[in-house]
Write an enzyme that holds these catalytic residues in place. Structure first.
Site, PDB file in Angstrom:
ATOM      1  N   GLY A  11       0.816  -1.202   0.000  1.00  0.00           N
ATOM      2  CA  GLY A  11       0.000   0.000   0.000  1.00  0.00           C
ATOM      3  C   GLY A  11       0.853   1.256   0.000  1.00  0.00           C
ATOM      4  O   GLY A  11       2.084   1.201   0.015  1.00  0.00           O
ATOM      5  N   GLN A  12       0.196   2.417   0.016  1.00  0.00           N
ATOM      6  CA  GLN A  12       0.949   3.665  -0.084  1.00  0.00           C
ATOM      7  C   GLN A  12       1.828   3.902   1.145  1.00  0.00           C
ATOM      8  O   GLN A  12       2.986   4.342   1.016  1.00  0.00           O
ATOM      9  CB  GLN A  12       0.011   4.850  -0.326  1.00  0.00           C
ATOM     10  CG  GLN A  12      -1.146   5.001   0.632  1.00  0.00           C
ATOM     11  CD  GLN A  12      -2.065   6.157   0.222  1.00  0.00           C
ATOM     12  OE1 GLN A  12      -1.647   7.109  -0.429  1.00  0.00           O
ATOM     13  NE2 GLN A  12      -3.327   6.073   0.610  1.00  0.00           N
ATOM     14  N   LEU A  13       1.351   3.577   2.332  1.00  0.00           N
ATOM     15  CA  LEU A  13       2.173   3.747   3.522  1.00  0.00           C
ATOM     16  C   LEU A  13       3.296   2.716   3.567  1.00  0.00           C
ATOM     17  O   LEU A  13       4.457   3.045   3.857  1.00  0.00           O
ATOM     18  CB  LEU A  13       1.296   3.633   4.775  1.00  0.00           C
ATOM     19  CG  LEU A  13       1.989   3.839   6.117  1.00  0.00           C
ATOM     20  CD1 LEU A  13       2.702   5.181   6.178  1.00  0.00           C
ATOM     21  CD2 LEU A  13       0.959   3.719   7.250  1.00  0.00           C
ATOM     22  N   TYR A 127     -16.894   0.849   8.242  1.00  0.00           N
ATOM     23  CA  TYR A 127     -15.439   1.051   8.249  1.00  0.00           C
ATOM     24  C   TYR A 127     -14.980   1.577   9.606  1.00  0.00           C
ATOM     25  O   TYR A 127     -14.052   1.032  10.220  1.00  0.00           O
ATOM     26  CB  TYR A 127     -15.045   2.022   7.137  1.00  0.00           C
ATOM     27  CG  TYR A 127     -13.596   2.437   7.181  1.00  0.00           C
ATOM     28  CD1 TYR A 127     -12.582   1.510   6.934  1.00  0.00           C
ATOM     29  CD2 TYR A 127     -13.226   3.754   7.470  1.00  0.00           C
ATOM     30  CE1 TYR A 127     -11.244   1.891   6.972  1.00  0.00           C
ATOM     31  CE2 TYR A 127     -11.891   4.138   7.509  1.00  0.00           C
ATOM     32  CZ  TYR A 127     -10.911   3.209   7.266  1.00  0.00           C
ATOM     33  OH  TYR A 127      -9.593   3.579   7.316  1.00  0.00           O
TER      34      TYR A 127
END
Length: 287
Positions: A11-13, A127
């Site tokens: 993922g982006q992190l 969520y």
């Protein structure tokens, strides 16, 4: 030297943590679902034992806010049950767990004052509920650090920044809501903070709950306008609109700003303004 496991590494992190790892003192292992299924307690235990893991940084999450409303069971497995498996595994070996959470845990009770860690969560959607449950699960590891963040974006993956860059470069006009206010968070900045906590043994000395986002406040419209302006997409007109023009199964917070006093004072960090970090990200994309 510690062995550090990064989950959700694609993922982006996780990608930003990969970029930082070669410069760090500890040994980092990077996994995503293909390498480690964190929804299996047995798989988590086996990986932790066989690799001698001392710390886990959990970047894995089910982040499709709208889809979670119709698939809460899957969101629960990834955002809550899996966190419990990671926490239990690290507690058994006396290790630490850093877990990334979200401002959505405050969906039902945020007012116009930045929210502190001491305020009770009150999520309004699936969520937020599953991420709130994940925070509870993370606390099963005594050496835990939970970091809530908001509006995460980066050069990688799927996020608001990349969507706006595409839309404002291909359309004459884009409408963006102006009645939802918060703070964009550059994943590169959050990754540096997580690494600082790991490398300094902060999860041992200062376990607990923290908030992190970039400094400043804006609406989604302001964010989109600044993205288009700085990218030079002046042919596209970015227009403000109300949230009800984009119906959603989820009630999103109208004001979602996190108070970051605790993390700044505890770990002695300085946080860039969101406009500075946006420019950093755009510069990296241009490179």
């Amino acid at each position: 030297m510690k062995n550090v496991l990064i989950t959700g590494a694609n993922g982006q992190l996780g990608t930003h943590l990969r970029l930082l790892a070669p410069t760090l003192a500890n040994h980092y292992f990077f996994t995503d679902v293909d390498e480690l299924d964190i929804t299996s307690g047995e798989a988590v235990d086996e990986y932790v034992r066989s690799h001698g893991i001392d710390v886990v940084v959990n970047c894995a999450a089910y982040t499709n806010v709208d889809k979670a409303e119709s698939d809460e069971a899957t969101a629960e497995r990834i955002n809550a049950e899996a966190v419990g498996y990671l926490a239990d595994a690290m507690e058994r070996v006396g290790g630490g767990l850093l877990h990334v959470s979200t401002d959505y845990v405050f969906g039902g009770n945020m007012n116009n004052t930045p929210c502190r860690e001491t305020e009770e969560g009150n999520p309004t959607g699936a969520y937020g509920r599953t991420k709130w449950a994940g925070e509870t699960a993370a606390k099963r590891c005594r050496r835990h650090v939970i970091v809530r963040t908001s509006w995460l974006y980066s050069e990688y993956g799927k996020n608001f920044l990349l969507t706006m860059l595409n839309l404002t470069s291909t359309r004459p006009e884009v409408k963006v809501v102006f009645d939802q206010v918060g703070t964009p968070t550059y994943a590169g900045d959050l990754a540096k903070v997580l690494v600082h906590i790991v490398e300094s043994d902060g999860y041992i000395e200062y376990p607990g709950l923290y908030h992190f986002a970039n400094e400043g406040v804006c609406s989604w419209y302001d964010f989109a306008y600044e993205i288009a302006r700085r990218a030079g997409h002046t042919a596209c007109r970015v227009m403000p609109c109300h949230s009800n023009e984009f119906p959603s199964p989820v009630k999103r917070p109208s004001y979602s700003v996190l108070d970051k006093t605790k993390i700044k004072e505890t770990f002695g960090i300085a946080i860039p303004h969101w406009t500075e970090s946006l420019q950093t990200c755009l510069n990296n994309i241009n490179k």
